[in-house]
Design a protein around this motif. Sequence first.
Motif, mmCIF file in Angstrom:
data_model
loop_
_atom_site.group_PDB
_atom_site.id
_atom_site.type_symbol
_atom_site.label_atom_id
_atom_site.label_comp_id
_atom_site.label_asym_id
_atom_site.label_seq_id
_atom_site.Cartn_x
_atom_site.Cartn_y
_atom_site.Cartn_z
ATOM 1 N N GLY A 208 -8.165 -8.294 2.029
ATOM 2 C CA GLY A 208 -8.751 -7.093 2.592
ATOM 3 C C GLY A 208 -8.977 -6.045 1.518
ATOM 4 N N ALA A 209 -9.824 -5.060 1.832
ATOM 5 C CA ALA A 209 -10.240 -4.078 0.826
ATOM 6 C C ALA A 209 -9.287 -2.906 0.686
ATOM 7 C CB ALA A 209 -11.633 -3.545 1.169
ATOM 8 N N ASN A 210 -8.461 -2.648 1.712
ATOM 9 C CA ASN A 210 -7.705 -1.402 1.700
ATOM 10 C C ASN A 210 -6.376 -1.573 2.435
ATOM 11 O OD1 ASN A 210 -6.816 1.303 1.937
ATOM 12 N ND2 ASN A 210 -8.917 2.054 1.963
ATOM 13 N N LEU A 211 -5.386 -2.054 1.726
ATOM 14 C CA LEU A 211 -4.082 -2.287 2.353
ATOM 15 C C LEU A 211 -3.367 -0.996 2.747
ATOM 16 C CD1 LEU A 211 -2.685 -5.376 0.430
ATOM 17 C CD2 LEU A 211 -3.878 -5.263 2.612
ATOM 18 N N GLY A 217 -2.788 1.887 9.830
ATOM 19 C CA GLY A 217 -3.144 1.404 11.150
ATOM 20 C C GLY A 217 -1.967 0.806 11.890
ATOM 21 N N THR A 218 -1.124 0.088 11.168
ATOM 22 C CA THR A 218 0.061 -0.502 11.791
ATOM 23 C C THR A 218 1.020 0.575 12.287
ATOM 24 O OG1 THR A 218 -0.126 -2.451 10.366
ATOM 25 C CG2 THR A 218 2.007 -2.065 11.431
ATOM 26 N N PHE A 219 1.237 1.599 11.489
ATOM 27 C CA PHE A 219 2.114 2.689 11.927
ATOM 28 C C PHE A 219 1.533 3.413 13.146
ATOM 29 C CE2 PHE A 219 4.438 2.738 7.750
ATOM 30 C CZ PHE A 219 5.717 2.671 8.291
ATOM 31 N N ALA A 262 11.803 -9.961 9.923
ATOM 32 C CA ALA A 262 11.801 -11.418 10.013
ATOM 33 C C ALA A 262 10.567 -12.017 9.341
ATOM 34 C CB ALA A 262 11.867 -11.850 11.476
ATOM 35 N N ALA A 263 9.390 -11.422 9.569
ATOM 36 C CA ALA A 263 8.160 -11.932 8.959
ATOM 37 C C ALA A 263 8.190 -11.767 7.439
ATOM 38 C CB ALA A 263 6.952 -11.211 9.552
ATOM 39 N N LEU A 264 8.729 -10.652 6.987
ATOM 40 C CA LEU A 264 8.807 -10.407 5.547
ATOM 41 C C LEU A 264 9.725 -11.418 4.872
ATOM 42 C CD1 LEU A 264 7.852 -8.425 3.328
ATOM 43 C CD2 LEU A 264 9.939 -7.098 3.758
ATOM 44 N N ALA A 279 4.022 -8.971 6.858
ATOM 45 C CA ALA A 279 4.984 -7.991 7.350
ATOM 46 C C ALA A 279 4.355 -7.103 8.415
ATOM 47 C CB ALA A 279 5.499 -7.141 6.191
ATOM 48 N N LEU A 280 3.134 -6.654 8.171
ATOM 49 C CA LEU A 280 2.449 -5.806 9.154
ATOM 50 C C LEU A 280 2.223 -6.560 10.459
ATOM 51 C CD1 LEU A 280 -0.240 -4.083 6.886
ATOM 52 C CD2 LEU A 280 2.023 -3.227 7.526
ATOM 53 N N ASN A 281 1.765 -7.801 10.344
ATOM 54 C CA ASN A 281 1.574 -8.605 11.551
ATOM 55 C C ASN A 281 2.906 -8.921 12.226
ATOM 56 O OD1 ASN A 281 -1.226 -8.865 11.887
ATOM 57 N ND2 ASN A 281 -1.350 -10.424 10.293
#
Length: 416
Positions: A208-211, A217-219, A262-264, A279-281
């Motif tokens: 993606g272009a902009n982490l 967005g996640t927050f 857990a994902a991280l 991690a975000l997902n």
Amino acid sequence: MEITFELGYALDTFYFLICGALVMWMAAGFTMLEAGLVRAKNTTEILTKNVALYSIACIMYMVCGYSIMYGGGDFKLFLDGITADGATGVAEDPATYAPSADFFFQVVFVATAMSIVSGAVAERMKLWAFLAFAVVLTGFIYPMEGAWTWGGEAVFGMYTLGDLGFSDFAGSGIVHMAGAAAALAGVLVLGARKGKYTADGKVNAIPGANLPLATLGTFILWMGWFGFNGGSVLATATVESANSVAVVFMNTNAAAAGGLVAALLLARVLFKKADLTMALNGALAGLVAITAEPSTPSPLQATLFGALGGVLVVFSIVALDKLKIDDPVGAISVHGTVGLLGLLLVPITNPEAAKFSGQLIGALTIFGWVFVTSLVVWLALKAIMGVRVSEEEEFEGVDMSECGLEAYPDFTGGRS
């Protein structure tokens, strides 16, 4: 006594509206998340899709969606508005809050389901085909399955899911899995992005272009989810309801945290790196997992449920890539695979409301209806107007071909 009732009515209505506003803010979260996870040359279109789909959802749910879901399919709301006695027919007792507040709270859920589709079909879909699909999903497909679940109507006149032991507190299946089912149908019709998969089965990562934007967005989604789950308590003016709201907020937060960690950790084991996108997902997966029942688990259970979602979403994203199902933002895994998990977790902490058999039947009903009807609509749109941009337009980026604007002209060379 009358003053007490009016005060409770006012507090519950105000709480309902504020929670609805929080859920509306999730539209910004989806927009920022998706804009961060697509390439720069496709950013303007993804922004346009999200702001337009929200507006379409609001109009279509007003025109017919709300009436289909709660009022037997008439056009009472669009023609006459909602009266104080709840004339359009709502699932809950209209005496506890203003019926118009119920419409507002419900319409932002519809937009959430459609937002899930947006990210999954990103970077290769025609804008107007997507918006045409949004009209059908928000005006008919979603309201029909909503009528069978939260609306309490019998499925095809045969049985009610509630009588079979189905329960979905805030929409792990009704909203999230439904959105993922529509997204999966669209992705199968569209096909993968050019260069995503090689002939020998290799998966090419497309960053993606902009982490930073994706993280923001996640927050935003994390914050909006308090309204998503907390508002589904439907009241806050009594001691019992206020305590229930507090528990829901606490468990929602705990599940998101568990999912992210857990994902991280799993990403570190599998990929030897701390993968931010996983991690975000993972955080979003934890939120989806707890949404079906956030009021009955203990904080530890909520954290573990979220962690299960975080683990599952990583494996699901990897599995879909192996199947060459191209989902640029992981929406199908986050909202579909983990949405099913959320439904199946409900009987563990709330066996009085839900049975495993009822949850499976409900999940099959929701997924089957949404997937099949969405597939029909996608195929119809493909035949009528086409759903995918040309190979040249995809290579150049859909911003210019679909919108005539670039999101980052100073960095992408100012193509005209």
